[in-house]
Design a protein around this motif. Structure first.
Motif, PDB file in Angstrom:
ATOM      1  N   PRO A 164       0.826  -1.208   0.000  1.00  0.00           N
ATOM      2  CA  PRO A 164       0.000   0.000   0.000  1.00  0.00           C
ATOM      3  C   PRO A 164       0.859   1.257   0.000  1.00  0.00           C
ATOM      4  CG  PRO A 164       0.084  -0.925   2.195  1.00  0.00           C
ATOM      5  CD  PRO A 164       0.832  -1.876   1.292  1.00  0.00           C
ATOM      6  N   GLY A 165       0.259   2.351  -0.378  1.00  0.00           N
ATOM      7  CA  GLY A 165       0.942   3.635  -0.331  1.00  0.00           C
ATOM      8  C   GLY A 165       0.850   4.257   1.051  1.00  0.00           C
ATOM      9  N   LEU A 166       1.377   5.430   1.163  1.00  0.00           N
ATOM     10  CA  LEU A 166       1.346   6.134   2.441  1.00  0.00           C
ATOM     11  C   LEU A 166      -0.093   6.328   2.900  1.00  0.00           C
ATOM     12  CD1 LEU A 166       4.131   8.767   1.751  1.00  0.00           C
ATOM     13  CD2 LEU A 166       4.306   6.626   3.023  1.00  0.00           C
ATOM     14  N   TRP A 167      -0.303   6.222   4.174  1.00  0.00           N
ATOM     15  CA  TRP A 167      -1.596   6.391   4.849  1.00  0.00           C
ATOM     16  C   TRP A 167      -2.546   5.219   4.651  1.00  0.00           C
ATOM     17  CZ3 TRP A 167      -0.044  10.547   1.607  1.00  0.00           C
ATOM     18  CH2 TRP A 167       0.642  11.542   2.271  1.00  0.00           C
ATOM     19  N   ASP A 213      -7.665  -5.807  -0.414  1.00  0.00           N
ATOM     20  CA  ASP A 213      -8.477  -6.996  -0.172  1.00  0.00           C
ATOM     21  C   ASP A 213      -9.178  -7.537  -1.422  1.00  0.00           C
ATOM     22  OD1 ASP A 213      -7.711  -7.025   2.468  1.00  0.00           O
ATOM     23  OD2 ASP A 213      -9.646  -6.342   3.263  1.00  0.00           O
ATOM     24  N   GLU A 214      -9.863  -6.681  -2.161  1.00  0.00           N
ATOM     25  CA  GLU A 214     -10.582  -7.172  -3.348  1.00  0.00           C
ATOM     26  C   GLU A 214      -9.628  -7.632  -4.437  1.00  0.00           C
ATOM     27  OE1 GLU A 214     -14.274  -5.454  -4.801  1.00  0.00           O
ATOM     28  OE2 GLU A 214     -14.070  -3.956  -3.204  1.00  0.00           O
ATOM     29  N   VAL A 215      -8.517  -6.930  -4.592  1.00  0.00           N
ATOM     30  CA  VAL A 215      -7.528  -7.331  -5.600  1.00  0.00           C
ATOM     31  C   VAL A 215      -6.957  -8.700  -5.233  1.00  0.00           C
ATOM     32  CG1 VAL A 215      -5.336  -6.740  -6.693  1.00  0.00           C
ATOM     33  CG2 VAL A 215      -7.013  -4.940  -6.207  1.00  0.00           C
ATOM     34  N   VAL A 216      -6.662  -8.914  -3.943  1.00  0.00           N
ATOM     35  CA  VAL A 216      -6.141 -10.211  -3.489  1.00  0.00           C
ATOM     36  C   VAL A 216      -7.088 -11.334  -3.901  1.00  0.00           C
ATOM     37  CG1 VAL A 216      -5.744 -11.629  -1.424  1.00  0.00           C
ATOM     38  CG2 VAL A 216      -4.704  -9.369  -1.598  1.00  0.00           C
ATOM     39  N   THR A 217      -8.372 -11.132  -3.668  1.00  0.00           N
ATOM     40  CA  THR A 217      -9.356 -12.153  -4.019  1.00  0.00           C
ATOM     41  C   THR A 217      -9.320 -12.473  -5.512  1.00  0.00           C
ATOM     42  OG1 THR A 217     -10.789 -11.472  -2.200  1.00  0.00           O
ATOM     43  CG2 THR A 217     -11.819 -12.703  -3.993  1.00  0.00           C
ATOM     44  N   HIS A 218      -9.308 -11.439  -6.338  1.00  0.00           N
ATOM     45  CA  HIS A 218      -9.319 -11.646  -7.794  1.00  0.00           C
ATOM     46  C   HIS A 218      -8.002 -12.253  -8.290  1.00  0.00           C
ATOM     47  CE1 HIS A 218     -13.156  -9.738  -8.270  1.00  0.00           C
ATOM     48  NE2 HIS A 218     -12.725  -8.586  -7.792  1.00  0.00           N
ATOM     49  N   VAL A 219      -6.877 -11.805  -7.752  1.00  0.00           N
ATOM     50  CA  VAL A 219      -5.571 -12.325  -8.186  1.00  0.00           C
ATOM     51  C   VAL A 219      -5.430 -13.789  -7.764  1.00  0.00           C
ATOM     52  CG1 VAL A 219      -3.085 -12.104  -7.816  1.00  0.00           C
ATOM     53  CG2 VAL A 219      -4.448 -10.075  -8.301  1.00  0.00           C
ATOM     54  N   ARG A 220      -5.876 -14.103  -6.552  1.00  0.00           N
ATOM     55  CA  ARG A 220      -5.835 -15.496  -6.101  1.00  0.00           C
ATOM     56  C   ARG A 220      -6.699 -16.370  -7.017  1.00  0.00           C
ATOM     57  NH1 ARG A 220      -6.726 -14.944  -0.747  1.00  0.00           N
ATOM     58  NH2 ARG A 220      -4.494 -14.867  -0.397  1.00  0.00           N
ATOM     59  N   ALA A 230      -0.927  -9.110   0.626  1.00  0.00           N
ATOM     60  CA  ALA A 230      -1.012  -7.668   0.863  1.00  0.00           C
ATOM     61  C   ALA A 230      -0.158  -7.386   2.085  1.00  0.00           C
ATOM     62  CB  ALA A 230      -2.457  -7.249   1.089  1.00  0.00           C
ATOM     63  N   LEU A 231       0.927  -6.697   1.874  1.00  0.00           N
ATOM     64  CA  LEU A 231       1.907  -6.474   2.929  1.00  0.00           C
ATOM     65  C   LEU A 231       1.462  -5.352   3.857  1.00  0.00           C
ATOM     66  CD1 LEU A 231       4.701  -7.381   3.879  1.00  0.00           C
ATOM     67  CD2 LEU A 231       5.676  -5.602   2.434  1.00  0.00           C
ATOM     68  N   ALA A 232       1.473  -5.624   5.142  1.00  0.00           N
ATOM     69  CA  ALA A 232       1.199  -4.600   6.147  1.00  0.00           C
ATOM     70  C   ALA A 232       2.530  -3.918   6.493  1.00  0.00           C
ATOM     71  CB  ALA A 232       0.580  -5.225   7.393  1.00  0.00           C
ATOM     72  N   LEU A 233       2.660  -2.661   6.144  1.00  0.00           N
ATOM     73  CA  LEU A 233       3.894  -1.939   6.432  1.00  0.00           C
ATOM     74  C   LEU A 233       3.876  -1.408   7.857  1.00  0.00           C
ATOM     75  CD1 LEU A 233       4.336   0.134   3.156  1.00  0.00           C
ATOM     76  CD2 LEU A 233       5.543  -1.947   3.829  1.00  0.00           C
ATOM     77  N   PRO A 234       5.011  -1.441   8.532  1.00  0.00           N
ATOM     78  CA  PRO A 234       5.060  -0.870   9.870  1.00  0.00           C
ATOM     79  C   PRO A 234       4.729   0.625   9.823  1.00  0.00           C
ATOM     80  CG  PRO A 234       7.269  -1.526   9.119  1.00  0.00           C
ATOM     81  CD  PRO A 234       6.295  -1.963   8.080  1.00  0.00           C
ATOM     82  N   GLY A 235       3.945   1.060  10.798  1.00  0.00           N
ATOM     83  CA  GLY A 235       3.580   2.470  10.875  1.00  0.00           C
ATOM     84  C   GLY A 235       2.387   2.859  10.032  1.00  0.00           C
ATOM     85  N   GLN A 236       1.795   1.904   9.329  1.00  0.00           N
ATOM     86  CA  GLN A 236       0.637   2.180   8.477  1.00  0.00           C
ATOM     87  C   GLN A 236      -0.601   1.535   9.098  1.00  0.00           C
ATOM     88  OE1 GLN A 236       2.614   4.512   6.745  1.00  0.00           O
ATOM     89  NE2 GLN A 236       0.982   4.140   5.302  1.00  0.00           N
ATOM     90  N   GLY A 237      -1.211   2.226  10.042  1.00  0.00           N
ATOM     91  CA  GLY A 237      -2.440   1.736  10.639  1.00  0.00           C
ATOM     92  C   GLY A 237      -2.259   0.767  11.785  1.00  0.00           C
ATOM     93  N   ASP A 238      -1.013   0.530  12.196  1.00  0.00           N
ATOM     94  CA  ASP A 238      -0.803  -0.415  13.297  1.00  0.00           C
ATOM     95  C   ASP A 238      -0.494   0.280  14.620  1.00  0.00           C
ATOM     96  OD1 ASP A 238       1.781   0.477  12.909  1.00  0.00           O
ATOM     97  OD2 ASP A 238       2.632  -1.484  12.436  1.00  0.00           O
ATOM     98  N   VAL A 287      -9.427   0.139  -5.292  1.00  0.00           N
ATOM     99  CA  VAL A 287     -10.752   0.334  -4.714  1.00  0.00           C
ATOM    100  C   VAL A 287     -11.802   0.494  -5.821  1.00  0.00           C
ATOM    101  CG1 VAL A 287     -12.181   1.884  -3.310  1.00  0.00           C
ATOM    102  CG2 VAL A 287      -9.821   1.391  -2.620  1.00  0.00           C
ATOM    103  N   SER A 288     -11.484   1.308  -6.816  1.00  0.00           N
ATOM    104  CA  SER A 288     -12.482   1.636  -7.839  1.00  0.00           C
ATOM    105  C   SER A 288     -12.569   0.621  -8.978  1.00  0.00           C
ATOM    106  CB  SER A 288     -12.193   3.025  -8.422  1.00  0.00           C
ATOM    107  OG  SER A 288     -10.902   3.051  -8.999  1.00  0.00           O
ATOM    108  N   ALA A 289     -11.503  -0.141  -9.211  1.00  0.00           N
ATOM    109  CA  ALA A 289     -11.504  -1.121 -10.314  1.00  0.00           C
ATOM    110  C   ALA A 289     -10.659  -2.341  -9.947  1.00  0.00           C
ATOM    111  CB  ALA A 289     -10.990  -0.461 -11.585  1.00  0.00           C
ATOM    112  N   PRO A 290     -10.982  -3.017  -8.832  1.00  0.00           N
ATOM    113  CA  PRO A 290     -10.118  -4.119  -8.384  1.00  0.00           C
ATOM    114  C   PRO A 290     -10.020  -5.273  -9.370  1.00  0.00           C
ATOM    115  CG  PRO A 290     -12.151  -4.058  -7.104  1.00  0.00           C
ATOM    116  CD  PRO A 290     -12.111  -2.810  -7.933  1.00  0.00           C
TER     117      PRO A 290
END
Length: 139
Positions: free
Chosen positions: A7-10, A17-24, A32-40, A123-126
């Protein structure tokens, strides 16, 4: 193929999530990597986040991976880069890069894909973004 979605900043990993479902669904192994400092709730530097990305790549032990980032750094100059253009046509992106984005001017192999989806295509076109990612694994 392993696909690491960053993900990008913020933003946190749930933005993918939706992209993961379609790619899988296309037979890949997305993370989908959770970056440190981003929402944790922790403080993290850009170096901490880069370390997290490198650790995710290193954990694949030499297996092929496609890394999809919503932001980037200078470490990618020698790897193929595809600029996904969600809010602007590829021609505009090329002109902007040629006239003032020196870090992308240094990229050895740069291609453009037009998705015309708005700022956050995850979000708009997963589904369309997942299709593009799947196509990139085959090129």
């Amino acid at each position: 193929m392993h696909i690491i979605l960053i993900p990008g900043l913020w933003l946190d990993a749930s933005i993918w999530d939706e992209v993961v479902t379609h790619v899988r669904g296309k037979g890949h192994e997305p993370v989908a990597l959770a970056l440190p400092g981003q929402g944790d709730g922790t403080d993290a530097t850009l170096d901490d986040q880069i370390d997290a990305v490198l650790a995710a790549i290193d954990s694949l032990a030499g297996e092929t991976a496609l890394v999809v980032v919503h932001y980037s750094d200078e470490a990618r100059f020698d790897v193929p880069v595809t600029e996904i253009c969600p809010e602007f046509p590829p021609e505009d992106a090329k002109a902007w890069i040629e006239n003032g984005v020196p870090e992308l001017q240094k990229v050895a192999h740069l291609e453009y894909v037009d998705i015309d989806s708005g700022h956050w295509p995850m979000v708009s076109a997963p589904l369309r973004l997942a299709e593009i990612i799947d196509e990139l694994t085959r090129s």
